[in-house]
Design an enzyme around this catalytic site. Sequence first.
Site, short mmCIF file in Angstrom:
data_model
loop_
_atom_site.label_atom_id
_atom_site.label_comp_id
_atom_site.label_asym_id
_atom_site.label_seq_id
_atom_site.Cartn_x
_atom_site.Cartn_y
_atom_site.Cartn_z
CG ASN A 119 43.85 11.13 -76.78
OD1 ASN A 119 43.57 12.16 -76.16
ND2 ASN A 119 43.03 10.10 -76.83
CG ASP A 162 42.81 11.63 -84.23
OD1 ASP A 162 43.59 11.27 -85.14
OD2 ASP A 162 42.84 11.16 -83.08
CG ASP A 183 41.12 5.47 -90.08
OD1 ASP A 183 41.48 4.71 -91.00
OD2 ASP A 183 41.21 5.18 -88.87
CB SER A 228 38.27 11.69 -81.63
OG SER A 228 37.50 11.98 -80.46
N GLY A 230 51.38 7.99 -80.14
CA GLY A 230 52.64 8.57 -79.63
C GLY A 230 52.88 8.36 -78.14
N GLY A 266 47.04 4.16 -77.17
CA GLY A 266 47.00 3.83 -75.74
C GLY A 266 48.32 3.25 -75.28
P1 13P Z 1 47.80 7.76 -78.05
O1 13P Z 1 46.46 7.83 -77.39
O2 13P Z 1 48.41 6.43 -77.94
O3 13P Z 1 48.70 8.85 -77.59
O4 13P Z 1 47.53 7.98 -79.61
C1 13P Z 1 46.91 9.14 -80.06
C2 13P Z 1 46.58 9.07 -81.50
O5 13P Z 1 47.23 8.42 -82.28
C3 13P Z 1 45.41 9.83 -81.96
O6 13P Z 1 45.14 9.61 -83.30
#
Ligand code: 13P
Length: 287
Positions: free
Chosen positions: A231, A84, A105, A49, A209, A178
Amino acid sequence: MLVSAKEMLNKARDGKYAVGQFNINNLEWTKSILAVAEELRSPVILGVSEGAGKYMTGFKTVVGMVNGMLEEMKITVPVALHLDHGTFEGAQKCIRAGFSSIMFDGSHYPIAENIEKTKILVNTCDVLGISIEAEVGSIGGEEDGVVGMGECADPKECKAIADLGVTMLAAGIGNIHGKYPANWPGLSFETLEAVKKEVGDMPLVLHGGTGIPADMIKKAISLGVAKINVNTECQLSFAEATRKYIEEGKDQQGKGFDPRKLLAPGAEAIKATVREKMELFGSVGKA
Ligand code: 13P
């Protein structure tokens, strides 16, 4: 050598599995993810990120660290280094710094502006052989201070962005960054199917995810998702293992914690999370 994510994602789409994007924050996370990818013979995408890039002192440092590790760890599986949720300027910086993949994005812009900005970056990436992800319909939850509402993407807008020649497309289908709230209605497979119908062969990306039940992950893959981002789950396992280590008070012999020992349980915990996800996504042995 870092590679574009294009080939690995096209293969994943054809083979009905997904490549994991695991976000990195420091040396330990990167080392753990690369070690597991090599051990399981899985392709992998390292996500960065803009906040994490800043934390690591800038994108050039990230490129230097990752390239160094690929060589020193003798990594032979395909690895893409991917921005990201990038801004337009951030994407350009990453391209200059040597990333092999970017995400722009533009989901918070009006669609015409999203199209215009994405197009400019598609042209640059095409020339350089870099893969590019675009987003339509913002992902819920919080990412680096930016809060999305988790809307479902408009399939026609997805087609307009896919037609620009992006490598992969993140379409909001009710997914959230999250942890998922208890009253979360689940992924909108209706939206996913409608998007797939419009964009054809384009590999689709599932953000957020962490915490999506395994059956939903499998169904999403069967409907065209070829990349899944993780993440928070790595963050949670890293934090829990580190907290436990500190609470157990190991290694305090008058000089505090040995930094390498302190971070080792967290690094092992990330490895376990990555292993579990690669198995679930079906990318093991696909390198
Ligand atoms: P999570 O933090 O929910 O796993 O999502 C990660 C994500 O989509 C990063 O772009």
